[in-house]
Design a protein around this motif. Structure first.
Motif, mmCIF file in Angstrom:
data_model
loop_
_atom_site.group_PDB
_atom_site.id
_atom_site.type_symbol
_atom_site.label_atom_id
_atom_site.label_comp_id
_atom_site.label_asym_id
_atom_site.label_seq_id
_atom_site.Cartn_x
_atom_site.Cartn_y
_atom_site.Cartn_z
ATOM 1 N N LEU A 132 0.826 -1.203 0.000
ATOM 2 C CA LEU A 132 0.000 0.000 0.000
ATOM 3 C C LEU A 132 0.864 1.259 0.000
ATOM 4 C CD1 LEU A 132 -2.816 -0.995 2.534
ATOM 5 C CD2 LEU A 132 -2.898 -1.052 0.030
ATOM 6 N N CYS A 133 0.436 2.243 -0.769
ATOM 7 C CA CYS A 133 1.138 3.522 -0.854
ATOM 8 C C CYS A 133 1.182 4.176 0.529
ATOM 9 C CB CYS A 133 0.397 4.412 -1.847
ATOM 10 S SG CYS A 133 1.117 6.038 -2.077
ATOM 11 N N ASP A 134 2.362 4.661 0.935
ATOM 12 C CA ASP A 134 2.514 5.159 2.304
ATOM 13 C C ASP A 134 3.456 6.362 2.361
ATOM 14 O OD1 ASP A 134 3.162 5.380 5.141
ATOM 15 O OD2 ASP A 134 2.285 3.380 5.339
ATOM 16 N N LYS A 176 -14.503 -13.276 -2.797
ATOM 17 C CA LYS A 176 -14.256 -13.117 -1.366
ATOM 18 C C LYS A 176 -13.489 -11.832 -1.090
ATOM 19 C CE LYS A 176 -15.733 -17.310 -0.049
ATOM 20 N NZ LYS A 176 -16.809 -17.550 0.938
ATOM 21 N N ARG A 177 -13.734 -11.273 0.068
ATOM 22 C CA ARG A 177 -12.970 -10.120 0.548
ATOM 23 C C ARG A 177 -12.925 -10.213 2.067
ATOM 24 N NH1 ARG A 177 -15.332 -3.956 0.541
ATOM 25 N NH2 ARG A 177 -13.804 -3.070 1.986
ATOM 26 N N PHE A 178 -11.719 -10.204 2.645
ATOM 27 C CA PHE A 178 -11.621 -10.345 4.095
ATOM 28 C C PHE A 178 -10.282 -9.825 4.601
ATOM 29 C CE2 PHE A 178 -10.139 -14.204 2.103
ATOM 30 C CZ PHE A 178 -9.007 -14.581 2.808
ATOM 31 N N LYS A 181 -0.874 -8.156 6.416
ATOM 32 C CA LYS A 181 -1.729 -8.342 5.241
ATOM 33 C C LYS A 181 -3.115 -7.847 5.635
ATOM 34 C CE LYS A 181 0.781 -12.466 3.712
ATOM 35 N NZ LYS A 181 0.669 -13.916 3.427
ATOM 36 N N MET A 182 -3.374 -6.610 5.309
ATOM 37 C CA MET A 182 -4.549 -5.948 5.851
ATOM 38 C C MET A 182 -5.854 -6.386 5.193
ATOM 39 S SD MET A 182 -3.147 -2.136 6.691
ATOM 40 C CE MET A 182 -4.366 -1.988 7.999
ATOM 41 N N GLU A 183 -5.774 -6.805 3.950
ATOM 42 C CA GLU A 183 -6.984 -7.270 3.271
ATOM 43 C C GLU A 183 -6.601 -8.196 2.126
ATOM 44 O OE1 GLU A 183 -10.758 -4.874 2.824
ATOM 45 O OE2 GLU A 183 -10.036 -4.803 0.753
ATOM 46 N N ARG A 184 -7.468 -9.167 1.880
ATOM 47 C CA ARG A 184 -7.302 -10.074 0.740
ATOM 48 C C ARG A 184 -8.597 -10.098 -0.056
ATOM 49 N NH1 ARG A 184 -4.785 -15.820 1.814
ATOM 50 N NH2 ARG A 184 -2.886 -14.640 1.304
ATOM 51 N N VAL A 185 -8.464 -10.083 -1.374
ATOM 52 C CA VAL A 185 -9.620 -10.249 -2.250
ATOM 53 C C VAL A 185 -9.349 -11.417 -3.191
ATOM 54 C CG1 VAL A 185 -10.541 -7.907 -2.173
ATOM 55 C CG2 VAL A 185 -8.691 -8.437 -3.763
ATOM 56 N N LEU A 234 -7.729 -14.993 -9.270
ATOM 57 C CA LEU A 234 -6.775 -13.941 -8.942
ATOM 58 C C LEU A 234 -6.938 -13.607 -7.465
ATOM 59 C CD1 LEU A 234 -5.683 -10.856 -10.932
ATOM 60 C CD2 LEU A 234 -6.386 -10.556 -8.550
ATOM 61 N N VAL A 235 -5.857 -13.769 -6.725
ATOM 62 C CA VAL A 235 -5.826 -13.438 -5.300
ATOM 63 C C VAL A 235 -4.924 -12.224 -5.137
ATOM 64 C CG1 VAL A 235 -5.167 -14.237 -2.994
ATOM 65 C CG2 VAL A 235 -6.153 -15.852 -4.646
ATOM 66 N N ALA A 236 -5.411 -11.201 -4.446
ATOM 67 C CA ALA A 236 -4.603 -10.001 -4.224
ATOM 68 C C ALA A 236 -4.563 -9.691 -2.736
ATOM 69 C CB ALA A 236 -5.175 -8.815 -4.995
ATOM 70 N N ASP A 237 -3.366 -9.403 -2.239
ATOM 71 C CA ASP A 237 -3.159 -9.077 -0.827
ATOM 72 C C ASP A 237 -2.683 -7.640 -0.685
ATOM 73 O OD1 ASP A 237 -3.789 -11.679 -0.121
ATOM 74 O OD2 ASP A 237 -1.699 -12.342 -0.075
ATOM 75 N N ALA A 238 -3.321 -6.899 0.219
ATOM 76 C CA ALA A 238 -2.924 -5.519 0.513
ATOM 77 C C ALA A 238 -2.043 -5.517 1.751
ATOM 78 C CB ALA A 238 -4.160 -4.654 0.739
ATOM 79 N N TYR A 239 -0.749 -5.255 1.565
ATOM 80 C CA TYR A 239 0.195 -5.203 2.684
ATOM 81 C C TYR A 239 0.239 -3.797 3.278
ATOM 82 C CZ TYR A 239 2.425 -9.780 1.839
ATOM 83 O OH TYR A 239 2.691 -11.129 1.712
ATOM 84 N N ASN A 240 0.213 -3.737 4.595
ATOM 85 C CA ASN A 240 0.409 -2.483 5.314
ATOM 86 C C ASN A 240 1.619 -1.759 4.726
ATOM 87 O OD1 ASN A 240 1.157 -0.535 7.329
ATOM 88 N ND2 ASN A 240 0.102 -1.749 8.883
ATOM 89 N N GLY A 241 1.472 -0.468 4.437
ATOM 90 C CA GLY A 241 2.547 0.266 3.787
ATOM 91 C C GLY A 241 3.866 0.252 4.535
ATOM 92 N N LYS A 242 3.802 0.200 5.860
ATOM 93 C CA LYS A 242 5.052 0.179 6.627
ATOM 94 C C LYS A 242 5.723 -1.187 6.583
ATOM 95 C CE LYS A 242 3.068 -0.690 11.250
ATOM 96 N NZ LYS A 242 2.928 -0.122 12.622
#
Length: 251
Positions: A29-31, A76-78, A84-88, A99-107
């Motif tokens: 994630l952009c930070d 799915k979204r959780f 790993k703040m969110e997965r879709v 397609l699985v995408a994970d949103a990693y905390n920017g820090k």
């Protein structure tokens, strides 16, 4: 959002159905605070807020762009944890690709980078239960993608990413100067780079989306790169020639 029970089911790391085909996208994630970037507006540059983040919840972020695509269905979204703040999870409506995408905390951009490279090497493998079907993620995916700031411009990695299983995976890395900074690590993994960059760039979702459409059709690397460049040219309002100079394939 799914229930806690669904989350536990989806995080199952047992074996997977080898007939399924998965693309796994890791997004840092952009930070503004924790990354060495030119600051963006505060709301979209908060790396602890996926919903409003430039690379995730904004219109051209991974989650929103694929959710709004006519090609993909959101399954799915959780949330997972503070890293790993969110997965879709999406499914391609024609081909059946996941397609699985994970949103990693920017820090935690370094964790995201290491996980991506360990997945490319085959050292990090996992599976995911999606509506009764077990799919392969991380090193069990066919195509891996890193999206976000190029953290390798800010830090060095001491880990080795030697290929562990003899498999050659495919990768798309959308980050500034990604070919220059990722190549020394990616070569160790025996991964095939289908799209990465030679200069500063905006790693928004349309580039990945259109490259994947060509990938799913089993088109050659040149076509996949061309699809990415055409999308980048359209949205960034630059010439296709310039976009092809920016987005390249191979070593």
């Amino acid at each position: 959002m799914t229930s806690i029970a669904d989350e536990k089911e989806l995080l199952d790391n047992s074996s997977f159905d080898s007939n399924t085909k998965t693309i796994h996208v890791l997004v840092a994630l952009c930070d503004n605070k924790y990354q060495g970037i030119v600051p963006v507006p505060a709301k979209i540059g908060n790396g602890q807020d996926p919903a409003n983040n430039l690379y995730w919840g904004c219109a051209y972020g991974i989650r929103s762009y694929f959710k709004n695509s006519s090609k993909w269905q959101l399954l799915k979204r959780f949330s997972i944890d503070s890293v790993k703040m969110e997965r879709v999870v999406f499914k391609h409506k024609v081909s059946g690709y996941y397609l699985v995408a994970d949103a990693y905390n920017g820090k935690n951009i370094k964790d995201c980078t290491v996980d991506f490279l360990q997945s490319c090497s085959g050292k990090m493998k996992d599976s995911l239960n999606v509506n009764g079907t077990s799919i392969g993620i991380n090193g069990n995916a066919m195509l891996l993608s890193y999206i976000g700031h190029d953290g390798l411009m800010d830090f060095k990695l001491t880990e080795k990413f030697i290929n562990t299983d003899g498999r050659s995976r495919d990768a798309i890395i959308l980050a500034c100067y990604s070919k220059n900074y990722f190549a020394p690590y990616l070569q160790q993994t025996r991964t095939r780079p289908l799209v990465w960059s030679t200069h500063l760039m905006s790693p928004e979702a349309y580039t990945l989306h259109d490259a994947i459409e060509s990938y799913i059709k089993k088109e050659p690397a040149e076509n996949i790169r061309s699809s990415a460049a055409k999308a980048y040219s359209k949205y960034q309002k630059c010439s296709e020639k310039a976009a092809k100079g920016l987005l390249v394939f191979g070593y």
